[in-house]
Write a protein that holds these residues in place. Sequence first.
Motif, mmCIF file in Angstrom:
data_model
loop_
_atom_site.group_PDB
_atom_site.id
_atom_site.type_symbol
_atom_site.label_atom_id
_atom_site.label_comp_id
_atom_site.label_asym_id
_atom_site.label_seq_id
_atom_site.Cartn_x
_atom_site.Cartn_y
_atom_site.Cartn_z
ATOM 1 N N MET A 239 -4.503 7.904 -1.887
ATOM 2 C CA MET A 239 -3.140 7.367 -1.752
ATOM 3 C C MET A 239 -2.879 7.123 -0.265
ATOM 4 S SD MET A 239 -1.407 10.073 -4.379
ATOM 5 C CE MET A 239 -0.068 9.229 -5.190
ATOM 6 N N PHE A 240 -2.310 5.941 0.027
ATOM 7 C CA PHE A 240 -2.181 5.546 1.422
ATOM 8 C C PHE A 240 -0.721 5.388 1.833
ATOM 9 C CE2 PHE A 240 -6.417 4.155 0.017
ATOM 10 C CZ PHE A 240 -7.166 4.951 0.864
ATOM 11 N N ASP A 241 -0.515 5.077 3.101
ATOM 12 C CA ASP A 241 0.802 5.158 3.719
ATOM 13 C C ASP A 241 1.687 3.950 3.392
ATOM 14 O OD1 ASP A 241 -0.262 3.126 5.277
ATOM 15 O OD2 ASP A 241 -0.563 4.397 7.032
ATOM 16 N N ASN B 112 -6.426 11.889 0.885
ATOM 17 C CA ASN B 112 -6.209 13.052 0.025
ATOM 18 C C ASN B 112 -5.246 14.043 0.665
ATOM 19 O OD1 ASN B 112 -7.860 12.116 -1.967
ATOM 20 N ND2 ASN B 112 -9.689 13.141 -1.202
ATOM 21 N N GLY B 113 -4.234 13.539 1.319
ATOM 22 C CA GLY B 113 -3.190 14.411 1.791
ATOM 23 C C GLY B 113 -3.105 14.565 3.292
ATOM 24 N N TYR B 114 -4.023 13.977 4.015
ATOM 25 C CA TYR B 114 -4.001 14.069 5.474
ATOM 26 C C TYR B 114 -4.100 12.674 6.072
ATOM 27 C CZ TYR B 114 -4.622 19.124 5.460
ATOM 28 O OH TYR B 114 -4.439 20.466 5.285
ATOM 29 N N GLN B 115 -3.204 12.341 6.984
ATOM 30 C CA GLN B 115 -3.330 11.078 7.708
ATOM 31 C C GLN B 115 -4.503 11.166 8.694
ATOM 32 O OE1 GLN B 115 -1.669 8.290 7.105
ATOM 33 N NE2 GLN B 115 -0.581 9.304 5.449
ATOM 34 N N ILE B 116 -4.667 12.340 9.308
ATOM 35 C CA ILE B 116 -5.797 12.577 10.198
ATOM 36 C C ILE B 116 -6.606 13.724 9.610
ATOM 37 C CG2 ILE B 116 -6.522 13.224 12.526
ATOM 38 C CD1 ILE B 116 -3.855 12.140 13.543
ATOM 39 N N LEU C 185 -13.095 2.118 -0.025
ATOM 40 C CA LEU C 185 -12.434 3.109 -0.871
ATOM 41 C C LEU C 185 -11.450 3.942 -0.069
ATOM 42 C CD1 LEU C 185 -12.213 4.727 -3.573
ATOM 43 C CD2 LEU C 185 -14.083 6.158 -2.702
ATOM 44 N N TRP C 186 -11.858 4.388 1.112
ATOM 45 C CA TRP C 186 -11.027 5.275 1.927
ATOM 46 C C TRP C 186 -10.296 4.554 3.057
ATOM 47 C CZ3 TRP C 186 -15.889 8.334 1.091
ATOM 48 C CH2 TRP C 186 -15.713 9.315 0.123
ATOM 49 N N TRP D 165 0.352 0.360 4.062
ATOM 50 C CA TRP D 165 -0.542 -0.139 3.009
ATOM 51 C C TRP D 165 0.275 -0.624 1.818
ATOM 52 C CZ3 TRP D 165 -1.703 0.619 -2.074
ATOM 53 C CH2 TRP D 165 -2.956 0.206 -2.522
ATOM 54 N N GLN D 166 1.284 0.160 1.406
ATOM 55 C CA GLN D 166 2.117 -0.212 0.271
ATOM 56 C C GLN D 166 2.883 -1.505 0.548
ATOM 57 O OE1 GLN D 166 4.625 3.180 -0.752
ATOM 58 N NE2 GLN D 166 2.965 4.576 -0.248
ATOM 59 N N ASN D 167 3.382 -1.693 1.766
ATOM 60 C CA ASN D 167 4.140 -2.895 2.090
ATOM 61 C C ASN D 167 3.260 -4.140 2.101
ATOM 62 O OD1 ASN D 167 6.765 -1.817 2.332
ATOM 63 N ND2 ASN D 167 6.314 -1.049 4.391
ATOM 64 N N ILE D 168 2.007 -3.986 2.492
ATOM 65 C CA ILE D 168 1.080 -5.124 2.433
ATOM 66 C C ILE D 168 0.850 -5.522 0.978
ATOM 67 C CG2 ILE D 168 -1.304 -5.844 2.844
ATOM 68 C CD1 ILE D 168 -1.239 -4.096 5.385
ATOM 69 N N GLN D 169 0.611 -4.535 0.121
ATOM 70 C CA GLN D 169 0.446 -4.826 -1.307
ATOM 71 C C GLN D 169 1.683 -5.544 -1.849
ATOM 72 O OE1 GLN D 169 0.943 -1.623 -4.209
ATOM 73 N NE2 GLN D 169 -1.070 -2.109 -5.084
#
Length: 572
Positions: A258-260, A564-568, A372-373, A263-267
């Motif tokens: 799941m991404f930030d 998977n829960g961490y931006q970094i 994928l990531w 990413w969602q706004n581009i989709q």
Amino acid sequence: MKGRGPLRLLPIIAVAVSESAATATVRGEGVEYLGIENATSGINTFFGIKYAEAPVGPYRWRPPVPVDYSQSSETTYINATIPGDGCLQSVPPWSSGFTLLPGLVQGYSEDCLLLNVQVPTNPKSSKLAVLVNIHGGGYIAGTARDAPGDSLVYHANGSLIYVAVQYRLGSWGFLAGDEIKEDGTANAGLLDQRAALEWVQRNIHYFGGDPEKVTITGGSAGGGSVAMHMVMNGGDWNPPFRAALPGRQADYAWMTPMFDDQWQNIQYSYFLKGADCCDVACLRGRTTNELLNAEAFAYFAGYGSRQFGYGDFYWGPVIDGHIIRGHPFSEFRKGHFTKVPTLVTRNGYEGIMFTNQSIVTAEDSTNMLKTLWQDGDGTYVDIVRKLYSSDEYNSTLRYGLNIVADSGGPASSAYNFPDEFMRTQAVFGDALINCATTLLANAVATDGVASFKLVFNAGYQLHGATGPFVFNKDINPDGSLDIGFGYPIGGNTTLAGYMRDWYVSFVLNLEPNGYTYGLSPAPHWPRYGSGGHEVMYVEKNAISAINDPEKSCQCKFLEMGRGNGYQIWPQW
């Protein structure tokens, strides 16, 4: 890089209804349901019950509106003898079925917030346990008909009610972006599922069920959905279920990265462009076919820009800060989840179906995993690949497949995969399914709640392998399956009976031991975390308790990594 298309998935099971079938009636408050009575199986089935209003026009990308007949001055009669429409389906570009110009298909529509109920004709009490299934299909496909409950209801011998629910899929259920979050919901499909569970709480007693004895299950995306309901709202203290089976046969929860917000706004921007719209108000005014085309355009644009890749379905739950407050992996680690007895499983080779079959070189593998990531420079992927050494993860893994070991014929050649393919599918299977089962099982056990895990390396062995053994229109299935290639997968009547014993027992008793339908009880399944981390391991000709194979350095890293829960991601 274009693959040859995915391996054949398990077939969707169609439900045929005889015109001469006997009928069954259930009366609720202000409503009467007419269903079908099957004297042979001893099961009454009620198809296509509407639990929420059609989410069309202004109701698109908003929470579902529950159906309520109780305030009507006259009784509403519902013909529940035939299946209702499925929710609108889609196909990602990496699949051979993708088209840029999709159209409405008969039997599918936006008016699809429906559920099926299956009830024993001779119940053992007036307050039966209830199993609610959330279908799989990558959050883009599937219907309530895909996993019939006949075999389980029959096996439970009058002790269980089965409910199968549908929910908005693809862009209809999981369109995200800032504007959707401000004027609607980014997780409409999850709220549909929750509305169906609330319908069960209000209405299942009319069918003889006990709303305090509800277990939820689901496979693939359905299993991922169960995990989402466990972390919904940060973990509900009084959820509409008392136990969880994360996986459609309590198996293989699909936990896509799941991404930030970016990413969602581009989709979302791709979807707007495909619909020739500037805002969500415009989208709500478009026709169904126009939105189907917008979804296909977004698929194509997202795939072309490598926003997602082979094996990923693009649409799915997102972290919205409200319904889903953090990535489920992070929420489970922090204890932000509903603490209920939980049973998880995975199949033997989860990654094969979702790995590009054209992968031959290390570069092919790296490119697939980078997409994928969303790992631009490949640093994360390089570390992951080092954890999956080619000395151990190579084409020799294919000899663990029964279809290869047993046939030596045309089926075997279809699984003649090169080293890098088998290495990549091992990574994919662990990252999206296998490691998640251990994370869930361990989180629940650490909180002192009953937890169980199964590794099912029998039957088909690939994604969905447990289905023919457990969820079936046949009331006494043996798990056999014809996957093509001229080589059917044989069944095992004893194993199928054990599997249904375990699942029925969990629904009735909150643990897989104790219920026996036949003469011989199923092998004892140890509780996870009680003196160790033992899992039930099922092979073609053996069943045993073993140490959890996902208690590994690979899974420890993947559980903490990108998406998977961490931006970094932390240093390793």
